[in-house]
Write a protein that holds these residues in place. Sequence first.
Motif, PDB file in Angstrom:
ATOM      1  N   LYS A 107      -1.094  -2.810   9.843  1.00  0.00           N
ATOM      2  CA  LYS A 107      -0.922  -1.354   9.853  1.00  0.00           C
ATOM      3  C   LYS A 107       0.261  -0.954   8.963  1.00  0.00           C
ATOM      4  N   ARG A 108       1.357  -1.708   9.083  1.00  0.00           N
ATOM      5  CA  ARG A 108       2.520  -1.413   8.244  1.00  0.00           C
ATOM      6  C   ARG A 108       2.186  -1.603   6.767  1.00  0.00           C
ATOM      7  N   LYS A 110      -0.726  -1.281   5.267  1.00  0.00           N
ATOM      8  CA  LYS A 110      -1.576  -0.174   4.796  1.00  0.00           C
ATOM      9  C   LYS A 110      -0.775   1.101   4.586  1.00  0.00           C
ATOM     10  N   GLU A 111       0.256   1.291   5.398  1.00  0.00           N
ATOM     11  CA  GLU A 111       1.097   2.495   5.290  1.00  0.00           C
ATOM     12  C   GLU A 111       2.262   2.286   4.325  1.00  0.00           C
ATOM     13  N   ASN A 112       2.270   1.108   3.676  1.00  0.00           N
ATOM     14  CA  ASN A 112       3.327   0.767   2.715  1.00  0.00           C
ATOM     15  C   ASN A 112       4.706   0.809   3.368  1.00  0.00           C
ATOM     16  N   ARG A 113       4.756   0.343   4.612  1.00  0.00           N
ATOM     17  CA  ARG A 113       6.028   0.235   5.330  1.00  0.00           C
ATOM     18  C   ARG A 113       6.351  -1.245   5.526  1.00  0.00           C
ATOM     19  N   CYS A 147      -5.751  -6.890   3.948  1.00  0.00           N
ATOM     20  CA  CYS A 147      -4.345  -6.486   3.972  1.00  0.00           C
ATOM     21  C   CYS A 147      -3.461  -7.577   3.381  1.00  0.00           C
TER      22      CYS A 147
END
Length: 277
Positions: A107-108, A110-113, A147
Amino acid sequence: MYRIIKVLNNNGLLVYDEQKRKELIFLGSGVGFGKKPTEKVDEIRGARVYSLVTRQKDQSILKVVNGIRPEFIEVAGRIIEEAEKEFHEIDHEILLPMADHIALAAKRAKENRQMPNPFTPDIRVLFSREYTVAQKGREIIREMTGCEISDDEVGFITLHIHAGLSDEQVSVTLDTTRIINEGIEMIEEAFGQKMPRDSLAYTRLMSHLYYMIARTRRGESTNVDFNDFIFSNYPKTGEAARSVCRFMEKELKKPVGKEEIGFLAIHIQRVISPETV
Protein backbone atom coordinates in the motif's frame (compact mmCIF):
# COMPACT_ATOMS: atom_id res chain seq x y z
CA MET A 1 -11.78 -33.42 10.34
CA TYR A 2 -11.60 -29.84 9.11
CA ARG A 3 -14.48 -27.37 8.91
CA ILE A 4 -14.05 -24.68 6.27
CA ILE A 5 -14.44 -21.21 7.76
CA LYS A 6 -13.59 -19.12 4.71
CA VAL A 7 -12.49 -19.71 1.14
CA LEU A 8 -9.69 -17.20 0.62
CA ASN A 9 -9.44 -17.87 -3.10
CA ASN A 10 -8.79 -20.86 -5.36
CA ASN A 11 -5.43 -21.36 -3.64
CA GLY A 12 -6.27 -20.77 0.00
CA LEU A 13 -8.59 -21.88 2.80
CA LEU A 14 -9.13 -20.87 6.39
CA VAL A 15 -10.27 -23.95 8.29
CA TYR A 16 -10.98 -25.12 11.82
CA ASP A 17 -9.20 -28.28 12.94
CA GLU A 18 -11.88 -29.95 15.05
CA GLN A 19 -9.43 -32.38 16.64
CA LYS A 20 -6.81 -29.81 17.66
CA ARG A 21 -9.42 -27.08 18.15
CA LYS A 22 -7.58 -24.34 16.31
CA GLU A 23 -7.69 -22.41 13.06
CA LEU A 24 -5.31 -23.23 10.22
CA ILE A 25 -4.65 -21.87 6.76
CA PHE A 26 -4.16 -24.25 3.85
CA LEU A 27 -2.32 -22.91 0.82
CA GLY A 28 -1.73 -24.70 -2.46
CA SER A 29 -2.68 -24.67 -6.09
CA GLY A 30 -6.44 -25.22 -6.40
CA VAL A 31 -7.02 -26.19 -2.74
CA GLY A 32 -9.92 -23.73 -2.47
CA PHE A 33 -11.55 -24.54 -5.80
CA GLY A 34 -15.15 -25.69 -5.38
CA LYS A 35 -15.02 -25.49 -1.58
CA LYS A 36 -17.70 -23.77 0.49
CA PRO A 37 -17.84 -22.33 4.04
CA THR A 38 -19.13 -24.78 6.72
CA GLU A 39 -18.19 -27.73 4.48
CA LYS A 40 -16.29 -30.48 6.32
CA VAL A 41 -13.37 -32.37 4.78
CA ASP A 42 -11.13 -35.18 6.02
CA GLU A 43 -8.00 -34.02 4.21
CA ILE A 44 -6.83 -31.49 1.66
CA ARG A 45 -4.17 -33.00 -0.55
CA GLY A 46 -1.25 -30.95 -1.76
CA ALA A 47 -1.83 -28.17 0.77
CA ARG A 48 0.78 -26.49 2.93
CA VAL A 49 -0.48 -26.05 6.48
CA TYR A 50 0.03 -22.87 8.51
CA SER A 51 -0.71 -22.47 12.20
CA LEU A 52 -1.89 -18.97 13.01
CA VAL A 53 -1.12 -16.22 15.47
CA THR A 54 -2.13 -12.56 15.43
CA ARG A 55 -0.29 -9.40 16.46
CA GLN A 56 -2.62 -9.09 19.46
CA LYS A 57 -3.61 -12.18 21.42
CA ASP A 58 -7.26 -11.13 21.76
CA GLN A 59 -7.71 -10.57 18.02
CA SER A 60 -10.01 -12.90 16.11
CA ILE A 61 -8.17 -14.94 13.47
CA LEU A 62 -11.11 -14.50 11.08
CA LYS A 63 -11.11 -10.72 11.58
CA VAL A 64 -7.38 -10.56 10.81
CA VAL A 65 -7.72 -12.79 7.73
CA ASN A 66 -10.67 -10.69 6.50
CA GLY A 67 -8.43 -7.61 6.74
CA ILE A 68 -5.69 -9.02 4.47
CA ARG A 69 -6.19 -9.57 0.75
CA PRO A 70 -5.64 -13.27 -0.09
CA GLU A 71 -2.78 -12.61 -2.51
CA PHE A 72 -0.69 -11.17 0.32
CA ILE A 73 -1.27 -14.31 2.38
CA GLU A 74 -0.15 -16.33 -0.65
CA VAL A 75 2.93 -14.10 -1.01
CA ALA A 76 3.86 -14.67 2.64
CA GLY A 77 3.42 -18.41 2.12
CA ARG A 78 5.75 -18.31 -0.89
CA ILE A 79 8.39 -16.43 1.13
CA ILE A 80 8.14 -19.01 3.91
CA GLU A 81 8.74 -21.70 1.27
CA GLU A 82 11.88 -19.85 0.15
CA ALA A 83 13.02 -19.63 3.77
CA GLU A 84 12.55 -23.38 4.17
CA LYS A 85 14.80 -23.99 1.17
CA GLU A 86 17.54 -21.99 2.90
CA PHE A 87 16.99 -22.99 6.54
CA HIS A 88 15.01 -26.26 6.21
CA GLU A 89 12.67 -25.33 9.08
CA ILE A 90 10.84 -22.14 9.99
CA ASP A 91 7.86 -21.46 12.23
CA HIS A 92 4.76 -21.18 10.03
CA GLU A 93 3.10 -18.94 12.62
CA ILE A 94 4.82 -15.92 11.04
CA LEU A 95 2.41 -16.22 8.08
CA LEU A 96 -0.23 -13.67 9.14
CA PRO A 97 2.07 -11.06 10.75
CA MET A 98 4.30 -11.11 7.67
CA ALA A 99 1.32 -11.04 5.28
CA ASP A 100 -0.08 -8.06 7.18
CA HIS A 101 3.23 -6.22 6.90
CA ILE A 102 3.57 -7.02 3.19
CA ALA A 103 0.05 -5.71 2.55
CA LEU A 104 0.92 -2.43 4.26
CA ALA A 105 4.28 -2.24 2.44
CA ALA A 106 2.51 -2.71 -0.91
CA LYS A 107 0.00 0.00 0.00
CA ARG A 108 2.83 2.38 0.86
CA ALA A 109 4.59 1.56 -2.41
CA LYS A 110 1.47 2.32 -4.46
CA GLU A 111 1.03 5.63 -2.63
CA ASN A 112 4.73 6.42 -3.14
CA ARG A 113 5.28 6.56 0.61
CA GLN A 114 8.22 5.06 2.48
CA MET A 115 8.53 3.71 6.00
CA PRO A 116 12.20 4.40 6.79
CA ASN A 117 14.24 1.68 8.42
CA PRO A 118 17.55 3.25 9.49
CA PHE A 119 18.83 -0.15 10.61
CA THR A 120 18.62 -1.88 7.22
CA PRO A 121 22.44 -1.91 6.74
CA ASP A 122 22.84 -3.49 10.19
CA ILE A 123 20.07 -6.01 9.53
CA ARG A 124 21.79 -6.96 6.26
CA VAL A 125 25.01 -7.71 8.17
CA LEU A 126 23.45 -9.40 11.21
CA PHE A 127 21.00 -11.59 9.29
CA SER A 128 22.58 -11.97 5.87
CA ARG A 129 20.92 -15.30 5.00
CA GLU A 130 17.50 -14.06 6.08
CA TYR A 131 18.07 -10.88 4.08
CA THR A 132 18.86 -12.93 0.97
CA VAL A 133 15.53 -14.75 1.37
CA ALA A 134 13.75 -11.40 1.88
CA GLN A 135 15.27 -10.15 -1.39
CA LYS A 136 13.73 -13.16 -3.11
CA GLY A 137 10.54 -12.18 -1.32
CA ARG A 138 10.70 -8.77 -3.00
CA GLU A 139 10.74 -10.57 -6.38
CA ILE A 140 7.74 -12.67 -5.31
CA ILE A 141 5.85 -9.52 -4.26
CA ARG A 142 6.62 -7.91 -7.62
CA GLU A 143 5.55 -11.04 -9.52
CA MET A 144 2.29 -11.60 -7.63
CA THR A 145 1.14 -8.04 -6.91
CA GLY A 146 3.05 -5.75 -9.27
CA CYS A 147 4.35 -3.72 -6.32
CA GLU A 148 8.00 -2.73 -5.94
CA ILE A 149 9.01 -2.48 -2.28
CA SER A 150 12.07 -0.62 -0.99
CA ASP A 151 15.28 -1.93 0.55
CA ASP A 152 13.98 -0.76 3.94
CA GLU A 153 10.87 -2.92 3.55
CA VAL A 154 13.14 -5.85 2.64
CA GLY A 155 14.85 -5.18 5.97
CA PHE A 156 11.54 -5.44 7.84
CA ILE A 157 10.64 -8.70 6.05
CA THR A 158 14.07 -10.00 7.08
CA LEU A 159 13.06 -9.47 10.71
CA HIS A 160 9.87 -11.49 10.20
CA ILE A 161 11.91 -14.34 8.72
CA HIS A 162 14.35 -14.14 11.63
CA ALA A 163 11.38 -14.28 14.04
CA GLY A 164 10.37 -17.56 12.41
CA LEU A 165 13.81 -18.97 13.05
CA SER A 166 14.21 -17.82 16.64
CA ASP A 167 12.15 -17.14 19.74
CA GLU A 168 12.43 -13.38 19.25
CA GLN A 169 9.56 -11.14 18.33
CA VAL A 170 10.14 -8.69 15.49
CA SER A 171 9.95 -5.74 17.89
CA VAL A 172 12.66 -7.25 20.14
CA THR A 173 15.00 -7.92 17.20
CA LEU A 174 14.46 -4.38 15.91
CA ASP A 175 15.28 -2.98 19.36
CA THR A 176 18.41 -5.15 19.52
CA THR A 177 19.47 -3.81 16.12
CA ARG A 178 18.92 -0.23 17.33
CA ILE A 179 21.08 -0.81 20.41
CA ILE A 180 23.83 -2.36 18.25
CA ASN A 181 23.65 0.56 15.82
CA GLU A 182 24.04 3.09 18.61
CA GLY A 183 26.86 1.04 20.15
CA ILE A 184 28.71 1.07 16.81
CA GLU A 185 28.27 4.86 16.61
CA MET A 186 29.77 5.19 20.10
CA ILE A 187 32.81 3.15 19.08
CA GLU A 188 33.31 5.14 15.89
CA GLU A 189 33.04 8.41 17.82
CA ALA A 190 35.59 7.20 20.39
CA PHE A 191 38.14 6.48 17.67
CA GLY A 192 37.15 9.24 15.26
CA GLN A 193 36.81 6.86 12.33
CA LYS A 194 34.23 4.87 10.41
CA MET A 195 34.59 1.11 10.60
CA PRO A 196 34.80 -0.84 7.31
CA ARG A 197 31.33 -2.36 6.82
CA ASP A 198 32.55 -4.95 4.33
CA SER A 199 35.21 -6.54 6.55
CA LEU A 200 34.92 -9.93 8.21
CA ALA A 201 36.02 -8.39 11.51
CA TYR A 202 33.11 -5.91 11.38
CA THR A 203 30.64 -8.74 10.70
CA ARG A 204 32.03 -10.65 13.67
CA LEU A 205 31.77 -7.53 15.86
CA MET A 206 28.11 -7.08 14.89
CA SER A 207 27.40 -10.75 15.58
CA HIS A 208 29.20 -10.54 18.92
CA LEU A 209 27.11 -7.52 19.96
CA TYR A 210 23.92 -9.36 19.00
CA TYR A 211 24.72 -12.43 21.10
CA MET A 212 26.07 -10.27 23.91
CA ILE A 213 22.68 -8.55 24.14
CA ALA A 214 20.93 -11.92 23.99
CA ARG A 215 23.11 -13.22 26.86
CA THR A 216 22.36 -10.13 28.93
CA ARG A 217 18.62 -10.46 28.38
CA ARG A 218 18.81 -14.09 29.55
CA GLY A 219 20.99 -13.22 32.53
CA GLU A 220 23.88 -15.31 31.20
CA SER A 221 27.59 -14.43 31.12
CA THR A 222 30.75 -15.46 29.34
CA ASN A 223 33.61 -17.23 31.09
CA VAL A 224 36.18 -15.57 28.81
CA ASP A 225 37.94 -12.72 30.62
CA PHE A 226 40.28 -10.52 28.55
CA ASN A 227 39.95 -7.45 30.78
CA ASP A 228 43.50 -7.42 32.20
CA PHE A 229 45.02 -8.02 28.77
CA ILE A 230 42.93 -5.31 27.12
CA PHE A 231 43.44 -2.57 29.71
CA SER A 232 47.18 -3.32 29.86
CA ASN A 233 47.66 -3.24 26.09
CA TYR A 234 44.73 -1.29 24.59
CA PRO A 235 43.28 0.95 27.32
CA LYS A 236 41.44 3.21 24.86
CA THR A 237 39.68 0.20 23.34
CA GLY A 238 38.86 -1.05 26.83
CA GLU A 239 37.28 2.29 27.75
CA ALA A 240 35.24 2.30 24.52
CA ALA A 241 33.99 -1.22 25.28
CA ARG A 242 33.19 -0.23 28.87
CA SER A 243 31.13 2.73 27.62
CA VAL A 244 29.17 0.50 25.24
CA CYS A 245 28.49 -2.01 28.03
CA ARG A 246 27.23 0.77 30.33
CA PHE A 247 24.99 2.02 27.54
CA MET A 248 23.60 -1.49 27.07
CA GLU A 249 22.90 -1.83 30.78
CA LYS A 250 20.86 1.37 30.64
CA GLU A 251 18.94 0.30 27.54
CA LEU A 252 18.30 -3.30 28.64
CA LYS A 253 17.80 -2.41 32.32
CA LYS A 254 19.92 -5.44 33.19
CA PRO A 255 23.53 -5.77 34.35
CA VAL A 256 26.14 -6.62 31.74
CA GLY A 257 28.81 -9.01 33.01
CA LYS A 258 32.20 -7.35 33.56
CA GLU A 259 33.87 -10.06 31.45
CA GLU A 260 31.88 -8.79 28.47
CA ILE A 261 34.00 -5.61 28.43
CA GLY A 262 37.25 -7.33 27.48
CA PHE A 263 35.55 -9.79 25.13
CA LEU A 264 33.87 -6.91 23.28
CA ALA A 265 37.12 -4.92 23.23
CA ILE A 266 38.92 -7.77 21.44
CA HIS A 267 36.35 -7.57 18.61
CA ILE A 268 36.58 -3.77 18.49
CA GLN A 269 40.38 -3.88 18.32
CA ARG A 270 40.25 -6.37 15.45
CA VAL A 271 38.16 -3.90 13.44
CA ILE A 272 40.02 -0.72 14.42
CA SER A 273 43.51 -2.19 14.06
CA PRO A 274 43.40 -5.79 12.79
CA GLU A 275 47.17 -6.26 12.75
CA THR A 276 47.43 -5.79 16.53
CA VAL A 277 45.27 -8.70 17.74
